[in-house]
Design a protein around this motif. Structure first.
Motif, PDB file in Angstrom:
ATOM      1  N   ARG A 173      -1.521   5.685  -0.084  1.00 30.77           N
ATOM      2  CA  ARG A 173      -2.665   6.468  -0.565  1.00 30.77           C
ATOM      3  C   ARG A 173      -3.435   5.735  -1.661  1.00 30.77           C
ATOM      4  NH1 ARG A 173      -1.189  10.395  -3.324  1.00 30.77           N
ATOM      5  NH2 ARG A 173       1.058  10.073  -3.368  1.00 30.77           N
TER       6      ARG A 173
ATOM      7  N   GLU B  27      -5.831   3.216  -2.539  1.00 24.15           N
ATOM      8  CA  GLU B  27      -6.817   2.447  -1.779  1.00 24.15           C
ATOM      9  C   GLU B  27      -7.114   1.105  -2.441  1.00 24.15           C
ATOM     10  OE1 GLU B  27     -10.150   5.098  -0.651  1.00 24.15           O
ATOM     11  OE2 GLU B  27      -8.758   6.689  -1.184  1.00 24.15           O
ATOM     12  N   GLU B  28      -7.386   1.143  -3.748  1.00 20.33           N
ATOM     13  CA  GLU B  28      -7.585  -0.119  -4.456  1.00 20.33           C
ATOM     14  C   GLU B  28      -7.408   0.057  -5.959  1.00 20.33           C
ATOM     15  OE1 GLU B  28     -11.736  -1.696  -4.500  1.00 20.33           O
ATOM     16  OE2 GLU B  28     -12.094  -0.255  -2.888  1.00 20.33           O
TER      17      GLU B  28
ATOM     18  N   ASN C 264      -3.601  -2.818  -1.383  1.00 24.68           N
ATOM     19  CA  ASN C 264      -4.664  -3.157  -0.425  1.00 24.68           C
ATOM     20  C   ASN C 264      -4.421  -4.530   0.201  1.00 24.68           C
ATOM     21  OD1 ASN C 264      -7.063  -2.570   0.955  1.00 24.68           O
ATOM     22  ND2 ASN C 264      -8.297  -3.701  -0.535  1.00 24.68           N
TER      23      ASN C 264
ATOM     24  N   GLY D 237     -11.011  -4.837  -2.538  1.00 27.39           N
ATOM     25  CA  GLY D 237     -11.487  -3.639  -1.861  1.00 27.39           C
ATOM     26  C   GLY D 237     -13.007  -3.496  -1.934  1.00 27.39           C
TER      27      GLY D 237
END
Ligand code: COI
Length: 357
Positions: free
Chosen positions: A294, A296-297, A323, A328
């Motif tokens: 979960r 993302e970056e 990531n 990202g």
């Protein structure tokens, strides 16, 4: 010369400029520097630009013994049409005064100092590199100069500005860096000097930095001093995480540096309708988010670091990739927008840039 009028002594010898394609961070300095003095009777006085040169100080100068000093970091850019742009210099000099207040150092007049800095930049304009990813790093700092071994604020100070053409802060460039989460030492405690830009905050981090290096990581991520649970900052940058679409940065807790880039990124994201949660963020929440895919970056922000993606966290002997160690889309967009504004290549709807005239 009156006590407040700027005196300019130009260098007769001009140094060779470094190759802009191989610039490192903070290793070379320009032809000139700015200096002014403080005494209780005269306040800040005798502002002057002089050829860049070593200082002569009494060995008993208080800076050497008790570290009464503050500094700032900001950058200048030279545009395609040869203008010199600074990024939010007022913010840096206001913060310098907040740091000075914490260290019992007399404050400076930000507007006047920006004028002195402008003269210095005009003189050393040719030193502002224009190669992609480079800029002129500006280091204003104040040191206590009274020769006195008493543990008390100095009666005299020097304020100086030196300039350094720089490339990217990390050897990784803008590729993601690995971060070592420190679980033994702390950077700053509530009521301490964590919000001030003062030398001791940085040198006290070297021991942990050695551990990070030994673990193959570029920098240290600091946790709060009382519970060693909540994320604070990296030391040379503030940090942001995107978890389940929520962009989170640790709230200014009283021990985190109030980054000018941090503030700008929050304002930029707000203007894109991507609000940032400034809240407590535990290392457990981040590690769980990585585990459950979960996170993302993640990226750091700072004057020196600009936007620096974080590709890996090392915590208690375990490495977690973020990531896939790739930069990202959010970090990329923020980097491009921020540097575009800073270099005058994009519109500046916030009026952040200050043209040196
Ligand atoms: C900056 O980003 O200007 C900093 O102060 C970091 C620095 C200590 C290299």
């Amino acid at each position: 010369m009156s006590d407040q009028n700027l005196e300019i002594m130009t260098a007769t010898h001009h140094k060779t400029k470094p190759d802009p394609e191989t610039l490192e961070f903070g290793k070379t300095f320009t032809d000139h520097m700015f200096i002014m003095d403080y005494s209780i009777d005269h306040g800040w006085h005798s502002p002057r630009i002089i050829p860049y040169q070593p200082l002569t100080l009494d060995p008993a100068a208080m800076i050497y013994h008790y570290g009464q000093t503050v500094f700032e970091g900001l950058k200048a850019y030279r545009t395609d049409d040869e203008r010199i742009l600074l990024f939010r210099p007022d913010q840096n000099f206001k913060r310098l005064n907040r740091s000075s207040d914490r260290l019992s150092i007399p404050d400076i007049d930000p507007e006047l100092v920006i004028e002195y800095l402008s003269e210095l930049l005009k003189l050393d304009k040719e030193w502002i590199p224009t190669y992609e990813g480079t800029s002129l790093y500006i280091r204003p700092f104040i040191i206590a100069t009274e020769p006195n071994l008493s543990v008390a604020p100095s009666a005299t100070y020097k304020f100086m500005i030196i300039l350094s053409p720089v490339g990217s802060y990390y050897k990784e460039g803008i590729a993601p860096v690995g971060i070592y989460v420190e679980d033994e030492y702390t950077r700053a405690a509530l009521g301490g000097t964590g919000t001030a830009k003062t030398a001791g905050n940085y040198s006290a981090a070297y021991k942990a930095q050695d551990k990070a290096t030994a673990h193959g990581q570029a920098q240290v991520l600091w946790l709060d001093s009382s519970e060693k649970k909540y994320i604070e900052e990296v030391g040379s940058m503030n940090v942001f995480f995107k978890i389940d679409g929520e962009i989170i940065t640790p709230a200014l807790s009283g021990s985190i540096l109030e980054g000018v880039t941090r503030k700008s990124i929050i304002e930029l994201l707000n203007s894109w309708d991507m609000p940032v949660s400034e809240r407590k963020l535990s290392i457990d929440e981040v590690l769980l988010a990585i585990e459950e895919n979960r996170l993302e970056e993640a990226f750091g922000t700072g004057t020196a670091a600009v936007i620096s993606p974080i590709g890996e966290l090392s915590w208690k002997g375990k490495q977690s990739l973020i990531n896939n160690r790739e930069t990202g889309p959010l970090a990329t967009k923020l980097y491009e927008t921020l540097t575009g504004i800073q270099k005058g290549k994009q519109p500046d709807p916030f009026n952040w840039t200050h043209e040196v005239k």
